[in-house]
Design a protein around this motif. Structure first.
Motif, mmCIF file in Angstrom:
data_model
loop_
_atom_site.group_PDB
_atom_site.id
_atom_site.type_symbol
_atom_site.label_atom_id
_atom_site.label_comp_id
_atom_site.label_asym_id
_atom_site.label_seq_id
_atom_site.Cartn_x
_atom_site.Cartn_y
_atom_site.Cartn_z
ATOM 1 N N ILE A 1 -37.310 68.518 47.390
ATOM 2 C CA ILE A 1 -37.921 67.205 47.602
ATOM 3 C C ILE A 1 -39.380 67.317 47.172
ATOM 4 N N THR B 1 -39.418 64.403 56.172
ATOM 5 C CA THR B 1 -38.083 64.947 56.425
ATOM 6 C C THR B 1 -38.121 65.863 57.647
ATOM 7 N N ASP C 1 -26.184 68.594 53.425
ATOM 8 C CA ASP C 1 -25.793 68.103 52.092
ATOM 9 C C ASP C 1 -24.555 68.850 51.596
ATOM 10 N N HIS D 1 -30.658 68.274 58.469
ATOM 11 C CA HIS D 1 -31.896 67.573 58.122
ATOM 12 C C HIS D 1 -31.656 66.068 58.004
ATOM 13 N N GLY D 2 -32.729 65.330 57.846
ATOM 14 C CA GLY D 2 -32.684 63.884 57.618
ATOM 15 C C GLY D 2 -34.116 63.378 57.650
ATOM 16 N N HIS D 3 -34.354 62.185 57.141
ATOM 17 C CA HIS D 3 -35.748 61.714 57.203
ATOM 18 C C HIS D 3 -36.049 61.189 58.608
ATOM 19 N N GLN E 1 -33.165 58.804 60.151
ATOM 20 C CA GLN E 1 -31.836 59.034 59.560
ATOM 21 C C GLN E 1 -31.105 60.092 60.386
ATOM 22 N N GLY F 1 -42.174 59.013 57.801
ATOM 23 C CA GLY F 1 -40.797 59.356 57.424
ATOM 24 C C GLY F 1 -40.624 60.746 56.844
ATOM 25 N N VAL G 1 -38.300 56.243 51.475
ATOM 26 C CA VAL G 1 -37.957 55.751 52.815
ATOM 27 C C VAL G 1 -38.704 54.425 52.968
ATOM 28 N N GLN H 1 -36.112 63.830 44.462
ATOM 29 C CA GLN H 1 -35.252 64.827 45.101
ATOM 30 C C GLN H 1 -34.192 65.306 44.122
ATOM 31 N N HIS I 1 -27.822 65.615 59.084
ATOM 32 C CA HIS I 1 -26.612 65.890 58.293
ATOM 33 C C HIS I 1 -26.853 67.141 57.464
ATOM 34 N N ARG J 1 -42.312 55.657 51.685
ATOM 35 C CA ARG J 1 -42.596 57.099 51.531
ATOM 36 C C ARG J 1 -41.797 57.580 50.327
ATOM 37 N N ARG K 1 -36.171 58.853 45.807
ATOM 38 C CA ARG K 1 -35.769 58.299 47.107
ATOM 39 C C ARG K 1 -37.020 57.898 47.882
HETATM 40 O O1 AKG Z 1 -35.654 61.669 52.089
HETATM 41 C C1 AKG Z 1 -35.563 62.510 52.992
HETATM 42 O O2 AKG Z 1 -36.517 62.862 53.665
HETATM 43 C C2 AKG Z 1 -34.238 63.148 53.282
HETATM 44 C C3 AKG Z 1 -33.114 62.437 52.613
HETATM 45 C C4 AKG Z 1 -31.823 63.112 52.851
HETATM 46 O O3 AKG Z 1 -31.692 64.036 53.516
HETATM 47 C C5 AKG Z 1 -30.606 62.569 52.307
HETATM 48 O O4 AKG Z 1 -30.600 61.430 51.916
HETATM 49 O O5 AKG Z 1 -29.596 63.295 52.266
#
Ligand code: AKG
Length: 244
Positions: free
Chosen positions: A134, A147, A120, A193-195, A115, A145, A108, A208, A118, A204, A106
């Motif tokens: 990650i 996390t 997971d 969490h989220g980026h 982002q 970016g 960014v 993951q 959320h 970036r 993944r």
């Molecule tokens: O890439 C990241 O830093 C987090 C990505 C993530 O949380 C997601 O896609 O669920």
């Protein structure tokens, strides 16, 4: 299978301060998992795997590009899902036999917004809990970016509300998981969490993955996707955690 779980428990180690932080905050950054001398090779293998992937395996979202199936994209990636700290974290959080659900790339994308926060895997839902990781192919910095996590939120009964607070770059209480390339973030799948925003002109990059209970539905059916050349080079431990 119980024997495998006992074996993994006995060979895996998460040093005390990391284990406490994971329990307390719901995530931890472990630097230096990928040795410095391997980093440029890993980054080159990442770019090559991403550029060769079939379009069906590539998802380009508004802020990230995701490429599936890093279990089968080359020997450079084989050890990543077997690092002892992530296996130890799975023993600690899942507390019963587990398997890899997915491992993917993944990035960014350059100049991308934050982002939304959320989880997971929502607490107490079917198949819970989940452990995510990650691996930083690039250094994670505040401007590219990294996390963001809300420490302790893995213990809350709620998930992030659908509100502007969620997409605000400066959510109260959030912490950025910054670290040098080669670090691994291990997190509880129920932590918020989220980026963060990537304000630079470079992607970036990260690899993951997630682990779930062995009897839960995986994101990817590894047994169905495994390639003969992957099976031919991986060992017993990898076969066990992939459930192939
Ligand atoms: O890439 C990241 O830093 C987090 C990505 C993530 O949380 C997601 O896609 O669920």
């Amino acid at each position: 299978m119980d024997d495998w779980f006992s074996l993994i428990t006995s060979i895996s180690e998460l040093p005390g301060q990391f284990a406490q932080e994971l329990d307390h905050s719901g995530f931890v950054v472990i630097p230096g998992l990928v040795a410095n001398e391997r980093l440029s090779h890993l980054a080159d293998a990442y770019d090559s795997a991403v550029s060769c992937a079939a379009s069906a395996d590539v998802s380009t979202g508004s802020s990230t590009t995701r490429v599936q199936d890093f279990v089968n994209r080359g020997p450079e990636f084989d050890e990543l899902y077997l690092y002892r700290p992530i296996l130890a974290a799975c023993c600690r959080i899942i507390t019963r036999p587990f398997k890899l659900s997915t491992m993917h790339a993944r990035s960014v994308n350059p100049n991308s917004p934050v982002q939304a926060l959320h989880v997971d895997f929502q607490r107490e839902t079917e198949g819970w809990p989940m452990v995510g990781f990650i691996i930083m192919v690039d250094e994670f910095r505040s401007e590219n970016g990294a996390t963001r996590f809300v420490p302790g939120s893995h213990k809350w009964p709620t998930i992030p509300p659908d509100s502007p607070m969620n997409t605000s770059a400066d959510n109260d209480g959030q912490v950025l998981a910054c670290g040098p390339a080669g670090s691994m973030v291990i997190y509880n799948g129920s932590v918020w969490h989220g980026h963060s925003a990537n304000q630079t002109g470079e992607p970036r990059r990260s690899i993951q993955g997630s682990y779930i209970r062995r009897d839960a539905e995986p994101a990817v059916n590894q047994a169905a996707r495994i390639r003969p050349e992957t099976l031919g080079r991986i060992g017993h431990l990898a076969r066990f955690v992939l459930a192939v």
